[in-house]
Scaffold this motif. Sequence first.
Motif, PDB file in Angstrom:
ATOM      1  N   ALA A  49       0.846  -1.196   0.000  1.00 58.11           N
ATOM      2  CA  ALA A  49       0.000   0.000   0.000  1.00 58.11           C
ATOM      3  C   ALA A  49       0.883   1.248   0.000  1.00 58.11           C
ATOM      4  N   TYR A  67       1.953   1.817  -3.579  1.00 59.39           N
ATOM      5  CA  TYR A  67       0.901   2.451  -4.376  1.00 59.39           C
ATOM      6  C   TYR A  67       0.799   3.942  -4.083  1.00 59.39           C
ATOM      7  N   ILE A 110       3.687   5.643  -5.821  1.00 62.20           N
ATOM      8  CA  ILE A 110       3.629   5.614  -7.285  1.00 62.20           C
ATOM      9  C   ILE A 110       2.761   6.747  -7.827  1.00 62.20           C
ATOM     10  N   GLY A 111       1.668   7.065  -7.158  1.00 56.11           N
ATOM     11  CA  GLY A 111       0.725   8.069  -7.662  1.00 56.11           C
ATOM     12  C   GLY A 111       1.376   9.399  -7.989  1.00 56.11           C
ATOM     13  N   LEU A 120       7.403  -4.278  -8.566  1.00 50.65           N
ATOM     14  CA  LEU A 120       6.385  -3.767  -9.484  1.00 50.65           C
ATOM     15  C   LEU A 120       5.857  -4.866 -10.400  1.00 50.65           C
ATOM     16  N   MET A 155       3.432  -6.930  -8.374  1.00 50.64           N
ATOM     17  CA  MET A 155       2.203  -6.173  -8.167  1.00 50.64           C
ATOM     18  C   MET A 155       1.358  -6.192  -9.435  1.00 50.64           C
ATOM     19  N   ASP A 156       1.998  -5.996 -10.579  1.00 46.71           N
ATOM     20  CA  ASP A 156       1.285  -6.000 -11.856  1.00 46.71           C
ATOM     21  C   ASP A 156       0.666  -7.365 -12.127  1.00 46.71           C
ATOM     22  N   LEU A 173      -2.414  -7.818 -10.093  1.00 49.39           N
ATOM     23  CA  LEU A 173      -3.525  -7.025 -10.615  1.00 49.39           C
ATOM     24  C   LEU A 173      -4.117  -7.659 -11.872  1.00 49.39           C
TER      25      LEU A 173
END
Length: 158
Positions: A15, A18, A21-22, A141, A144-145, A148
């Motif tokens: 979290a 994330y 990253i934003g 990453l 995580m990808d 998702l």
Amino acid sequence: MTTPLPPDRLADRLAEVYVAIGPVYRRVARIVDRDEQLSGLSVGVRNVLDQLRRGGDLTVPQLARGQELSRQFVQRTVNDAREAGLVELRENPAHRRSHLVHLTPPGTAAIEAVIARERELLGRVGGELTGAEIGAALRVLHHMDQALIEIEKGRPAR
């Protein structure tokens, strides 16, 4: 050697990723938008040219899959690049109706100039980062990808 995090701690740490990253993504988007005025390439055209630079000739559906975008959007982007003389369509021996998109010399020059500018900017990143640290970030990453992708497909992530 470190041990993998338990699921609840892993979720907390991811979290944090994330959240980090934003703002980075939004800053990159603003810089790319600003640089569009310098290069004359829209973000979409820039991405198509870069994908062709890295992967060679590709069809519009292949370009769309590689960018996680609709085929229609990528087709419009390819049309824009074609009108600007940056790409051309070539016959595809594997498929009669789906042409290959090919970088022209002006397209190659345009994307190489953009990449050189981006590399110069990226070279300014501080922190004395190591190759191992960059590798670890890419590994995180990637996982995580992949999770998702599984979630989008309605399957539980591993």
